[in-house]
Scaffold this motif. Structure first.
Motif, PDB file in Angstrom:
ATOM      1  N   LEU A 281       0.853  -1.185   0.000  1.00 42.20           N
ATOM      2  CA  LEU A 281       0.000   0.000   0.000  1.00 42.20           C
ATOM      3  C   LEU A 281       0.889   1.235   0.000  1.00 42.20           C
TER       4      LEU A 281
ATOM      5  N   GLU B 260      -2.709   5.365   0.953  1.00 38.95           N
ATOM      6  CA  GLU B 260      -3.603   4.202   0.976  1.00 38.95           C
ATOM      7  C   GLU B 260      -3.582   3.547   2.347  1.00 38.95           C
TER       8      GLU B 260
ATOM      9  N   LEU C 230      -7.503   2.344  -3.733  1.00 37.77           N
ATOM     10  CA  LEU C 230      -7.570   1.365  -2.656  1.00 37.77           C
ATOM     11  C   LEU C 230      -8.592   0.289  -2.972  1.00 37.77           C
TER      12      LEU C 230
END
Length: 218
Positions: A146, A150, A192
């Protein structure tokens, strides 16, 4: 872990702050209730609140916080040992009540036990999320990458699973109050979603919520 500390005794506050920061936590210290209330929406993992402080007492502050969210652990620290006050604190939504004076080790242990979640959140498509380490796992139990934003968005939504988080709170937490605009926020949510699944983050009214299948996934 990000902790909000409300304490108007400067010496005690500095000792608590130093102790927790040595443990690797981020501590935001406030000495009056109204300022703490204003800042409390900025995505904290734990609240440590004194009762008798200027402008708004700790119990009143906790009542206001609980109108917004129910899950974040809160520890009341106070020299007041009257049963009525202790009862009011628990009714307001505290998880523990620590009577002054106390050993720093006592507070450290309570924070470790109450605020360091060990359970993963079970998401759709076999994914899971560890709130403590802020890690997202795929169906094969491999960590998924990520970006910083995010990760911050995921951490914020996971604090109140299945409950709407307002756009304002997301901007304050992810961008630390910087004016990003709705297009930037939507772009982040879209990115995301591609790593979760389309239905894992729902748009509702003026915010977003993380859809969690179960919060008791080991």
């Amino acid at each position: 872990m990000k902790i909000l500390l409300l304490e108007d005794n400067v010496n005690l506050a500095e000792i608590i702050k130093e102790m927790l920061e040595e443990k690797g936590h981020t501590v935001d210290w406030f000495d009056d209730g109204e300022t703490a209330l204003f800042e409390s929406a900025h995505g904290y993992d734990c609240f440590v609140l004194d009762i008798h402080v200027p402008t708004m007492d700790g119990i009143a502050l906790l009542k206001e916080i609980r109108q917004r969210e129910k899950r974040t652990p809160a520890i009341i620290i106070s020299a007041n040992i009257e049963l009525e006050t202790i009862q009011k604190a628990y009714i307001a939504g505290c998880h523990d009540y620590l009577k002054k004076p106390f050993y720093m080790y006592e507070l450290e242990r309570k924070i470790d036990l109450l605020c360091s979640a060990n359970e993963r959140l079970k998401l759709q498509d076999g994914l899971s999320y560890d709130p403590k380490d802020e890690l997202l796992y795929d169906a094969s139990n491999e960590v998924m990458k990520l970006t910083l934003k995010e990760r911050r968005l995921m951490a914020l939504l996971a604090k109140t699973p299945n409950i709407i988080v307002s756009i304002e709170h997301i901007e304050q937490y992810v961008w630390e109050g910087e004016d990003v605009g709705i297009a930037g926020l939507r772009s982040l949510v879209k990115r995301l979603r591609t790593k979760l699944c389309e239905k894992s983050i729902e748009t509702q009214n003026y915010g977003y919520r993380l859809v969690v299948v179960s919060s008791h996934y080991k």
